[in-house]
Motif scaffolding. Structure first.
Motif, PDB file in Angstrom:
ATOM      1  N   ARG A   1      30.949 -13.213  84.053  1.00 32.32           N
ATOM      2  CA  ARG A   1      31.525 -13.752  82.823  1.00 32.32           C
ATOM      3  C   ARG A   1      31.111 -15.203  82.616  1.00 32.32           C
ATOM      4  O   ARG A   1      31.877 -16.018  82.143  1.00 32.32           O
TER       5      ARG A   1
ATOM      6  N   VAL B  77      34.655  -4.031  74.884  1.00 35.56           N
ATOM      7  CA  VAL B  77      33.906  -5.251  74.586  1.00 35.56           C
ATOM      8  C   VAL B  77      34.067  -5.614  73.118  1.00 35.56           C
ATOM      9  O   VAL B  77      34.237  -4.738  72.274  1.00 35.56           O
TER      10      VAL B  77
ATOM     11  N   GLN C  99      34.847  -9.025  77.384  1.00 31.64           N
ATOM     12  CA  GLN C  99      34.619  -7.719  77.999  1.00 31.64           C
ATOM     13  C   GLN C  99      35.591  -7.541  79.151  1.00 31.64           C
ATOM     14  O   GLN C  99      35.957  -8.505  79.827  1.00 31.64           O
TER      15      GLN C  99
ATOM     16  N   GLY D  54      33.772  -0.371  72.023  1.00 31.44           N
ATOM     17  CA  GLY D  54      33.839  -1.737  71.560  1.00 31.44           C
ATOM     18  C   GLY D  54      33.416  -1.927  70.128  1.00 31.44           C
ATOM     19  O   GLY D  54      33.037  -0.993  69.427  1.00 31.44           O
TER      20      GLY D  54
ATOM     21  N   PHE E 262      25.277  -8.848  78.113  1.00 36.25           N
ATOM     22  CA  PHE E 262      26.197  -7.727  78.254  1.00 36.25           C
ATOM     23  C   PHE E 262      25.508  -6.539  78.915  1.00 36.25           C
ATOM     24  O   PHE E 262      26.054  -5.924  79.825  1.00 36.25           O
TER      25      PHE E 262
END
Length: 117
Positions: free
Chosen positions: A37, A62, A44, A95, A76
């Motif tokens: 991250r 996400v 996410q 997402g 990602f």
């Protein structure tokens, strides 16, 4: 009762709240997975869940804001590869990618790539 796995929005990047979460029935065994991250500019959360039939699945939720940069999507999908390499389970991704003009194209290994225009 639920187990909640969440990723709150970094308020230094956005003016208002937000983020993503996965809520899992407490009867199911779940564990949040670690995904890189490093200031990626999107939210996410990855969770491994053992379903009632004993099968284990990895789920990702996400959110990309409109106008996200290509390198954020590339980051990602590096996270996707990282999680898939560490799991022997099915991976499901849910997402909001906010990509009206995105195209999925196969690469040389016939894996699909998300290519924002």
């Amino acid at each position: 009762m639920r187990s909640v796995h969440r990723c709150d929005r970094d308020i230094s990047l956005k003016q208002s709240g937000g983020g993503v979460l996965i809520a899992v029935n407490a009867k199911l065994k779940s564990e949040q997975l670690v995904a890189d991250r490093t200031d990626v500019g999107f939210e996410q959360v990855w969770t491994k869940i053992q379903l009632g039939d004993g099968l284990v699945h990895a789920f990702a939720v996400v959110y990309f804001s409109p106008g996200s940069r290509r390198d954020q999507f590339e980051w990602f999908f590096r996270c996707v590869q990282q999680v898939m390499a560490s799991q022997s389970s099915d991976v499901q991704i849910y997402g909001d990618f906010n990509q009206r003009n995105a195209m999925f194209k196969p690469d040389a290994t016939n894996e699909c790539l998300l290519i924002p225009e």
